[in-house]
Design a protein around this motif. Structure first.
Motif, PDB file in Angstrom:
ATOM      1  N   THR A 328       8.277  30.080 -38.802  1.00 51.92           N
ATOM      2  CA  THR A 328       7.372  31.226 -38.775  1.00 51.92           C
ATOM      3  C   THR A 328       6.273  30.984 -37.759  1.00 51.92           C
ATOM      4  O   THR A 328       5.512  30.013 -37.889  1.00 51.92           O
ATOM      5  N   PRO A 329       6.152  31.804 -36.709  1.00 48.97           N
ATOM      6  CA  PRO A 329       5.062  31.607 -35.741  1.00 48.97           C
ATOM      7  C   PRO A 329       3.715  31.929 -36.383  1.00 48.97           C
ATOM      8  O   PRO A 329       3.578  32.891 -37.139  1.00 48.97           O
ATOM      9  N   LEU A 330       2.740  31.108 -36.063  1.00 45.45           N
ATOM     10  CA  LEU A 330       1.384  31.298 -36.582  1.00 45.45           C
ATOM     11  C   LEU A 330       0.441  31.454 -35.408  1.00 45.45           C
ATOM     12  O   LEU A 330       0.277  30.542 -34.597  1.00 45.45           O
ATOM     13  N   ASP A 331      -0.159  32.629 -35.308  1.00 50.15           N
ATOM     14  CA  ASP A 331      -1.076  32.913 -34.208  1.00 50.15           C
ATOM     15  C   ASP A 331      -2.434  32.282 -34.452  1.00 50.15           C
ATOM     16  O   ASP A 331      -2.853  32.082 -35.603  1.00 50.15           O
ATOM     17  N   CYS A 332      -3.116  31.990 -33.359  1.00 54.11           N
ATOM     18  CA  CYS A 332      -4.467  31.457 -33.468  1.00 54.11           C
ATOM     19  C   CYS A 332      -5.415  32.537 -33.986  1.00 54.11           C
ATOM     20  O   CYS A 332      -5.280  33.723 -33.648  1.00 54.11           O
ATOM     21  N   GLU A 333      -6.341  32.131 -34.811  1.00 52.92           N
ATOM     22  CA  GLU A 333      -7.378  33.037 -35.310  1.00 52.92           C
ATOM     23  C   GLU A 333      -8.737  32.448 -34.962  1.00 52.92           C
ATOM     24  O   GLU A 333      -8.982  31.255 -35.173  1.00 52.92           O
ATOM     25  N   VAL A 334      -9.615  33.316 -34.416  1.00 50.47           N
ATOM     26  CA  VAL A 334     -10.948  32.869 -34.019  1.00 50.47           C
ATOM     27  C   VAL A 334     -11.999  33.734 -34.701  1.00 50.47           C
ATOM     28  O   VAL A 334     -11.708  34.826 -35.210  1.00 50.47           O
ATOM     29  N   ILE A 359     -12.692  28.366 -33.556  1.00 49.79           N
ATOM     30  CA  ILE A 359     -11.326  28.536 -34.064  1.00 49.79           C
ATOM     31  C   ILE A 359     -11.329  28.535 -35.595  1.00 49.79           C
ATOM     32  O   ILE A 359     -11.864  27.615 -36.213  1.00 49.79           O
ATOM     33  N   LEU A 360     -10.743  29.562 -36.166  1.00 54.98           N
ATOM     34  CA  LEU A 360     -10.555  29.623 -37.617  1.00 54.98           C
ATOM     35  C   LEU A 360      -9.211  29.030 -38.027  1.00 54.98           C
ATOM     36  O   LEU A 360      -9.097  28.374 -39.070  1.00 54.98           O
ATOM     37  N   LEU A 361      -8.186  29.263 -37.234  1.00 62.31           N
ATOM     38  CA  LEU A 361      -6.838  28.796 -37.564  1.00 62.31           C
ATOM     39  C   LEU A 361      -6.109  28.468 -36.270  1.00 62.31           C
ATOM     40  O   LEU A 361      -5.964  29.325 -35.398  1.00 62.31           O
ATOM     41  N   CYS A 370      -4.908  30.168 -28.600  1.00 56.66           N
ATOM     42  CA  CYS A 370      -6.287  30.606 -28.827  1.00 56.66           C
ATOM     43  C   CYS A 370      -6.877  31.183 -27.544  1.00 56.66           C
ATOM     44  O   CYS A 370      -6.616  30.667 -26.443  1.00 56.66           O
ATOM     45  N   PRO A 371      -7.676  32.230 -27.632  1.00 58.65           N
ATOM     46  CA  PRO A 371      -8.338  32.786 -26.450  1.00 58.65           C
ATOM     47  C   PRO A 371      -9.534  31.915 -26.058  1.00 58.65           C
ATOM     48  O   PRO A 371      -9.813  30.896 -26.689  1.00 58.65           O
ATOM     49  N   GLU A 372     -10.238  32.349 -25.029  1.00 57.96           N
ATOM     50  CA  GLU A 372     -11.435  31.630 -24.599  1.00 57.96           C
ATOM     51  C   GLU A 372     -12.470  31.624 -25.708  1.00 57.96           C
ATOM     52  O   GLU A 372     -12.667  32.625 -26.408  1.00 57.96           O
ATOM     53  N   LEU A 373     -13.131  30.476 -25.839  1.00 61.33           N
ATOM     54  CA  LEU A 373     -14.130  30.326 -26.900  1.00 61.33           C
ATOM     55  C   LEU A 373     -15.554  30.477 -26.392  1.00 61.33           C
ATOM     56  O   LEU A 373     -16.502  30.464 -27.185  1.00 61.33           O
ATOM     57  N   GLU A 374     -15.718  30.632 -25.062  1.00 61.52           N
ATOM     58  CA  GLU A 374     -17.061  30.789 -24.488  1.00 61.52           C
ATOM     59  C   GLU A 374     -17.017  31.874 -23.427  1.00 61.52           C
ATOM     60  O   GLU A 374     -16.034  32.007 -22.684  1.00 61.52           O
ATOM     61  N   GLU A 375     -18.064  32.651 -23.357  1.00 66.41           N
ATOM     62  CA  GLU A 375     -18.141  33.755 -22.411  1.00 66.41           C
ATOM     63  C   GLU A 375     -19.539  33.795 -21.812  1.00 66.41           C
ATOM     64  O   GLU A 375     -20.528  33.517 -22.507  1.00 66.41           O
TER      65      GLU A 375
END
Length: 388
Positions: A328-334, A359-361, A370-375
């Motif tokens: 089962t694929p698990l996507d990143c959650e932020v 990152i939450l998951l 996961c996407p970028e964590l800083e902007e």
């Protein structure tokens, strides 16, 4: 002195005549249902006449007439509904004898199939003992869409079987339950346990439950599976199992603290999108259906005189993994973005400001990264620090 008289043994022809007489007598003793109904009608008429005689001194002739008509109507109703019990929806089993089955419970709860919040310790993923009951249509161990009994609640929340077994024993006194079975628990999410069942025609339905450990009040199970089809027992049955919520605890995750539901909700199936909350341990919005978390295989055994299958209640070796199910694929959650920070550098002239998220998951099994964590962005006047 003469010998005492001995009993004279009947000849072959005399023994045949005696067997014929016994056969005729036994056939005449088997009174057909119509004769029983006629006898019941005669008895009821005599009781009604006796009641009229007792009430005659206290009632007028018209009242006695009305009472007699009422008794006749009640008599017709009693005879109409007092016939033999008809099968309900074809669930009555007419098999001639019992059937022996081996029930194998297999857990498929792996971090590949269920990567989200998979319990690795305190406690790790595992299964409770299996509780199985053979019964008829007058008993329900549990039922989807209905409130959980006290026994189901205790078992689904903490794995205690006392109340569950107590209710089954009370139903057995009413002949609604046949036999109760238990197997040992499985110390891993992947594993097998088995036991032998003896099913009788009058109790051809099978219900079972296994608690998911750890969980708030989640379990897998089978409700009123009929192993008999008319006059024949089924040879084998395989069922993929999905998780159920007992509706007595409102926790969302495997390790949620105790949070009683007030008021309690109905027993419901847990799906990939229900409960519709990202915190739920079974929430996989990319999946249409959850992969089976466990399965039950029921195989009929031949119980010949030369080969008796011993009763079993044991854990099978973990030699068979859930290879037939894809991962089962698990996507990143932020998390959500934080608020913008203050500007660094000259205001409106090359200055920048930042915001972050965490990152939450983490992703698993080729899920979305996961996407970028800083902007960062250019400063605007209202975010600039004023010089003192």
């Amino acid at each position: 002195m003469q010998n005492p008289a001995r009993a004279v043994r009947p000849s072959g022809d005399q023994r045949k005549d005696q067997r014929k007489e016994r056969k005729v007598k036994s056939s005449t003793d088997q009174t057909p249902p119509s004769t029983h109904r006629a006898t019941n009608k005669s008895v009821l008429l005599k009781l009604a006449s006796l009641l009229i005689l007792l009430l005659q001194p206290m009632m007028s002739s018209q009242q006695l007439k009305n009472l007699w008509q009422l008794l006749l109507v009640l008599l017709k109703l009693c005879l109409t509904f007092a016939g033999p019990l008809q099968p309900l929806n074809g669930t009555e089993c007419t098999a001639r004898g019992p059937a022996s089955y081996i029930v194998v419970f297999t857990g498929h709860w792996s971090p590949q199939a269920f990567p989200k919040q998979y319990p690795l310790f305190r406690p790790p993923a595992q299964w409770s003992k299996l509780i199985a009951v053979s019964h008829n249509r007058h008993f329900r161990l549990w039922e989807e869409g209905a409130k959980a009994s006290e026994g189901v609640q205790n078992f689904a929340e903490v794995g205690v079987t006392v109340e569950l077994m107590k209710s089954a024993k009370e139903a057995r006194r009413r002949r609604a339950v046949g036999t109760m079975y238990r197997t040992a628990g499985i110390p891993n999410g992947i594993g097998h346990s088995s036991t032998e069942l003896l099913m009788l025609p009058r109790n051809s339905l099978l219900s079972l439950m296994v608690k998911i450990i750890p969980s708030p009040d989640w379990f897998v199970g089978v409700d009123s599976l009929n192993l008999c089809e008319g006059s024949h027992w089924k040879q084998d049955v395989t069922i993929d199992l999905q998780p159920y919520d007992a509706g007595t605890d409102s926790g969302f995750t495997f390790s949620s603290p105790n949070f009683p539901s007030s008021p309690p909700e109905n027993i419901s199936k847990i799906t990939s999108q229900m409960p519709n909350h990202p915190a739920n341990s079974f929430y996989y919005p990319r999946l249409k259906n959850l992969p089976p978390i466990a399965s039950i295989k029921i195989i009929r055994q031949s119980r010949s005189l030369h080969r008796q299958v011993p009763m079993s209640n044991h854990i099978l070796p973990n030699s068979i993994g859930p290879h037939r199910f894809s991962v089962t694929p698990l996507d990143c959650e932020v998390s959500l973005w934080s608020s913008w920070g203050l500007c660094l550098g000259p205001c409106s002239k090359g200055g920048v400001r930042h915001r972050t998220r965490y990152i939450l998951l983490r992703p698993a099994n080729a899920g979305d990264p996961c996407p970028e964590l800083e902007e960062q962005a250019e400063c605007v006047p209202h975010s600039c620090m004023k010089r003192q």
